[in-house]
Motif scaffolding. Structure first.
Motif, PDB file in Angstrom:
ATOM      1  N   VAL A  16      42.316  39.261  33.671  1.00  0.00           N
ATOM      2  CA  VAL A  16      43.535  40.053  33.768  1.00  0.00           C
ATOM      3  C   VAL A  16      43.524  40.843  35.071  1.00  0.00           C
ATOM      4  N   CYS A  17      44.612  40.739  35.833  1.00  0.00           N
ATOM      5  CA  CYS A  17      44.732  41.485  37.080  1.00  0.00           C
ATOM      6  C   CYS A  17      44.858  42.977  36.754  1.00  0.00           C
ATOM      7  N   PRO A  18      43.994  43.819  37.327  1.00  0.00           N
ATOM      8  CA  PRO A  18      44.060  45.253  37.035  1.00  0.00           C
ATOM      9  C   PRO A  18      45.292  45.930  37.634  1.00  0.00           C
ATOM     10  N   LEU A  23      47.701  37.263  33.837  1.00  0.00           N
ATOM     11  CA  LEU A  23      46.532  36.492  33.450  1.00  0.00           C
ATOM     12  C   LEU A  23      46.298  35.424  34.508  1.00  0.00           C
ATOM     13  N   ASN A  24      45.129  35.476  35.144  1.00  0.00           N
ATOM     14  CA  ASN A  24      44.790  34.548  36.217  1.00  0.00           C
ATOM     15  C   ASN A  24      43.729  33.575  35.736  1.00  0.00           C
ATOM     16  N   GLU A  25      43.902  32.290  36.039  1.00  0.00           N
ATOM     17  CA  GLU A  25      42.910  31.285  35.661  1.00  0.00           C
ATOM     18  C   GLU A  25      41.633  31.441  36.466  1.00  0.00           C
ATOM     19  N   ASP A  26      41.749  31.832  37.724  1.00  0.00           N
ATOM     20  CA  ASP A  26      40.594  32.012  38.591  1.00  0.00           C
ATOM     21  C   ASP A  26      40.304  33.506  38.695  1.00  0.00           C
ATOM     22  N   PRO A  27      39.149  33.970  38.189  1.00  0.00           N
ATOM     23  CA  PRO A  27      38.874  35.403  38.206  1.00  0.00           C
ATOM     24  C   PRO A  27      38.617  35.979  39.593  1.00  0.00           C
ATOM     25  N   ALA A  28      38.437  35.123  40.599  1.00  0.00           N
ATOM     26  CA  ALA A  28      38.256  35.589  41.977  1.00  0.00           C
ATOM     27  C   ALA A  28      39.460  35.148  42.808  1.00  0.00           C
ATOM     28  N   GLY A  29      39.609  35.730  43.960  1.00  0.00           N
ATOM     29  CA  GLY A  29      40.724  35.350  44.830  1.00  0.00           C
ATOM     30  C   GLY A  29      41.889  36.310  44.683  1.00  0.00           C
ATOM     31  N   ARG A  30      43.091  35.813  44.926  1.00  0.00           N
ATOM     32  CA  ARG A  30      44.291  36.637  44.858  1.00  0.00           C
ATOM     33  C   ARG A  30      45.066  36.380  43.583  1.00  0.00           C
ATOM     34  N   CYS A  31      45.693  37.430  43.085  1.00  0.00           N
ATOM     35  CA  CYS A  31      46.539  37.328  41.892  1.00  0.00           C
ATOM     36  C   CYS A  31      47.779  36.517  42.237  1.00  0.00           C
TER      37      CYS A  31
END
Length: 49
Positions: A16-18, A23-31
């Motif tokens: 989850v983007c703070p 909800l992002n599939e990739d926890p790293a990178g950009r939202c």
């Protein structure tokens, strides 16, 4: 009649983007929604992950 067990058993908190709550599939990178840089996210990893 049997009842279904319910929703997902996994914890989605680390995905989850703070900033915007997307909800992002990739926890790293950009939202994908707000573009926030998530590479330096200080959210602790999910248990077992």
């Amino acid at each position: 009649m049997s009842r279904p067990d319910g929703g997902d058993a996994a914890c989605w908190l680390s995905e989850v983007c703070p900033d915007c709550g997307a909800l992002n599939e990739d926890p790293a990178g950009r939202c994908w929604r707000c573009g926030a840089d998530r590479t330096e996210d200080d959210t602790p990893p999910a248990p077992g992950g």
